[in-house]
Structure formats: C-alpha cells, structure tokens
Design an enzyme around this catalytic site. Structure first.
Site: not given
Ligand code: S3P
Length: 425
Positions: A22, A27, A93, A166, A311, A338, A342, A385
């Site tokens: 994912k 990206r 997110g 993120q 995750d 999340k 969670r 999840r």
């Molecule tokens: C992700 C980063 C994670 C993860 C999310 C996907 C990403 O979040 O929990 O499912 O693709 O960069 P955080 O980096 O904010 O913890």
C-alpha cells in the site's frame, strides 16, 4: 458486512502470492504525477486507499490510466492543474499527509477532505513543519478539511518528535519544489520508501541513520514493480503460527528492513519462520517466507522496533494471546491516532474473545496462552487492520465469531478472504 469465522481444525497449507504494498503504491502514483515523462507502475495495489490517491491526481489533471488490471501508466509534464473541487482522500492518512506536502508549494489553492475517521486524525504533525517552510494551511483545529493556499516554500532544519514516515515524506515532497535544502531528523528510522524511490527517480537526497538531507529537485518518470505488502502478509504469518498443523509459503513479500520488525518479534517469540529467498526488485528487497505452526513465548516490543511494525501491532497482540507468558508492547502511543484508537479498540475486542489483555497508555500487557472462547460479536471500528486481526483470532476461537463491518478490510486488502480460502486443507 458481517463475517462469520469458525475455528480452523485442519491447519493451513499451500503457497500464495501477497498483493501489492500500500505505501509503495501510493508513492508510485504521487511521485509519477509530479515527475517529468512516462512512468509505468506494475502490480499496483487494488486497495481502496491507493485508489483514493490515484483518483485525486486524476482530478489534478494528471494523465493516469490502467493498461491492464494491475498496471498503471502515468504521463506527466511535472505540473499539476488547479481544481475548484475539494479533493477527497477517503480513509487514507498517507494520501492526506503526503499530498499536503506536494500541494503546499503549488501556485494554486486546494482543499483536502476525508471520511469520518480521517477527519478525526491529527494533522498538526504536518501543518507545523510545512508552516515553518512557508506553507499557508487552514484547518479545523488541526483536522481535515485542510485548506491549502499555495505558496513559495523554503527548506528547513527539522527534528521531528515522532518517527512517522508520513510526516517525513510530506516534508521531503514539499522540499522538492522549495528554495533551499531541508535537513530532517526523526527519533527512530521510519519506513524509507520515499527516500529510496525519489533517489531512483533522480532526486538529490542523502540519508544517514535517522537523518535525511534533500535538495530541491526535478524527478523523472520511471518503471516500478510494486512488491507484496509485509503488512498484509502479517495476517497469514500470524495464522500460520497459531493455527495448529499449518505449513504455508508466502511469495513476493517486501522485506525492506524498515518494515520487518514483525519478523524480529516472531523470532524473539520462538516462531518457526524462514526466509527462503531474497531478491532486489525496483530498489526493494523482496522474498518468500515459510511459516509453520509454533509454540510461541511472550516478548517485549518497544523503542526503535515500533516504527518497523507500527501497522502490525493489532495482529501481534493476537499472537501474544497464543504465546506462553507475558508480552509487553510499549512506546506505541501513536497507535491511538490510527484509523481507530488501536490500543483501546484492539484490547476491547480481544477481551470479548476471552484474551487476558490490558491497555496501557502506550501499548498493552498481554498474558498467555489463553483459550479464546468466541461465540460473540466483535466490532471493527471501521478499521481494516482490526477487521483482519479479528479474523485471524477467529481461526483459533473455540466457537464461531461474528465480525461486524468486515468490509473495511478492502481499504488495504480486498484479496484477503480469497487468499485465506486457498490455504484451507
Ligand atoms: C505509512 C506510514 C505509517 C503507517 C501507515 C502508512 C506510509 O504511518 O501507519 O499505514 O505509507 O508512510 P506513520 O508513519 O504516520 O506512523
């Protein structure tokens, strides 16, 4: 959708291929959309979240088309078009936070919206560094909708308080189109797909331990083959370990060291897990994994391991209920931010099944091994999840369980049930 799950008494066996990652799928679309030229994304995810990203960039005028069920071609001049319509990020997110970094430096304004869950998630973590870069973002008390007024940005030095890929990616993407370099440091290394992929596309980016230095750069379209998602593989790994008489092989699993915390935890728990092969595909390590039923023991999961398995914590909690002794998970307070909280949702639902699990501020304490009773209805809190973790728990419950809202699994893993059915003896 209510999903009824019965105890698996025959064991799981066989070999399946794990669907696309994912994080990398998101990206690949975003970076291709702001690159010059043609990109081809092979094995693009069929999850709802990456599709939200794809749709959003189409609305920004990028030429994106499927050439077959799993291949996406993107042709871009590197420029995005403005749109007067709000851009909907769905449940994702990753979409909202990374796209904010891209849109903050454009010469037009945009509005980002999300579903009910995404609208409750904290956006201060990106608004703060982007604002330091010169961004102008209005929000509802640091929640979506985000009104992004395009501005000229400049690089910054930023020491993040949280290890979040993120946030890191949002700042990196904003710097591509800014004046001057950014130096970004995080407390522990979070997933580094952004750094690897942007380097492959020609960005001027250097990394050393927990620090990234990025210079404004133009990037070029490329071909990507998306590897399988270790976060999706985690449900099969867990099921193979706790369902007696199981022996399964998972093919095409991404094994980027910033994502493989779950494998370390399973090794610490005494699980029978073997990496059968390792290859490098589009800059990522990919391999096949064999899992056999195992007698597990409790462990402690904390510190720098947390971002490497963020995750996977709900499914690790399920594993811990089937391990002898105590498992402590700590330093995971960001789990409360999340798709659901969670920590409380996982503890509440596993307790209903008969687990000995208590919630702490930043994780759980789980005592095992407990016989899970079942014969109850459990909730997913609209969290993919949690839905999939409860399914795996259901495979070892004495009596059938009913999972309400199981359709949320489609957010990341629409193939989940079909692949489980392939492993039934
Ligand atoms: C992700 C980063 C994670 C993860 C999310 C996907 C990403 O979040 O929990 O499912 O693709 O960069 P955080 O980096 O904010 O913890």
């Amino acid at each position: 959708m209510v999903m009824r799950v019965k105890k698996n008494i025959n064991g799981l066996s066989g070999c399946i291929e794990i669907p696309a990652d994912k994080s990398i799928s998101h990206r690949a679309i975003m970076f291709s959309a702001i690159a010059h030229g043609k990109s081809v994304i092979k094995n693009f995810s069929s999850g709802e979240d990456p599709k939200s990203t794809l749709k959003l960039f189409k609305e920004l005028g990028v030429d994106i088309k499927y050439t077959d069920e799993k291949t996406v071609e993107v042709n871009s001049s590197g420029k995005l078009n403005s749109t007067s319509q709000p851009l909907y990020c769905g449940n994702s997110g990753t979409t909202m936070r990374l796209v904010s970094g891209i849109l903050a430096g454009q010469n037009f304004n945009t509005i980002l919206t999300g579903d009910e869950s995404l609208s409750k998630r904290p956006m201060k973590r990106i608004i703060t560094p982007l604002t330091q870069m010169g961004a102008n973002i209005e929000s509802d008390n640091f929640h979506a909708p985000l009104k992004i007024f395009g501005n000229k940005l400049h690089g910054i030095e930023y020491a993040s308080q949280i290890a979040s890929a993120q946030v890191k990616s949002s700042v990196i993407l904003a710097t591509l189109n800014a004046d001057g370099k950014t130096k970004y440091t995080e407390p522990y290394l979070s997933r580094n797909h952004t750094e690897l992929m942007l380097k492959y596309m020609g960005a001027d980016i250097q990394t050393s331990e927990n620090t990234v230095i990025i210079n404004p750069s133009e990037i070029e379209g490329k071909e990507f083959r998306v590897c399988g998602d270790i976060s999706s593989a985690a449900y099969f790994i867990a099921a193979g370990l706790i369902v007696p008489n199981s022996d399964i092989i998972l093919k095409n699993v991404g094994l980027n060291p910033t994502r493989t915390g779950i494998i370390k935890v399973i090794e610490n728990m005494g699980g029978n897990i073997e990496i059968l092969s390792k290859n490098n595909i589009s800059g990522e390590i990919v391999g096949d994994i064999r899992i056999k039923s195992s007698n597990l023991k409790g462990t402690t999961v904390s510190g720098e391991l947390i971002p490497q398995l963020i995750d996977e914590i709900p499914i690790i909690a399920v594993l811990a209920t089937q391990a002898d002794g105590q498992t402590i998970i700590k330093d995971a307070q960001d789990l409360r931010n999340k798709e659901s909280d969670r920590i409380s949702s996982t503890a509440r639902e596993l307790k209903k099944l008969g687990a000995d699990i208590s919630e702490t501020e930043d994780g759980f304490i789980i005592n095992g091994k407990t016989k899970l009773s079942g014969d109850v209805e459990v909730e997913t809190y609209n969290d993919h999840r949690l839905a999939m973790s409860l399914y795996v728990a259901g495979l070892v419950c004495e009596k059938e369980i009913a999972i309400n809202g199981f359709e949320w699994a489609n957010i990341s893993f629409p193939e989940f049930l079909e692949l489980f059915s392939k492993l039934n003896r």
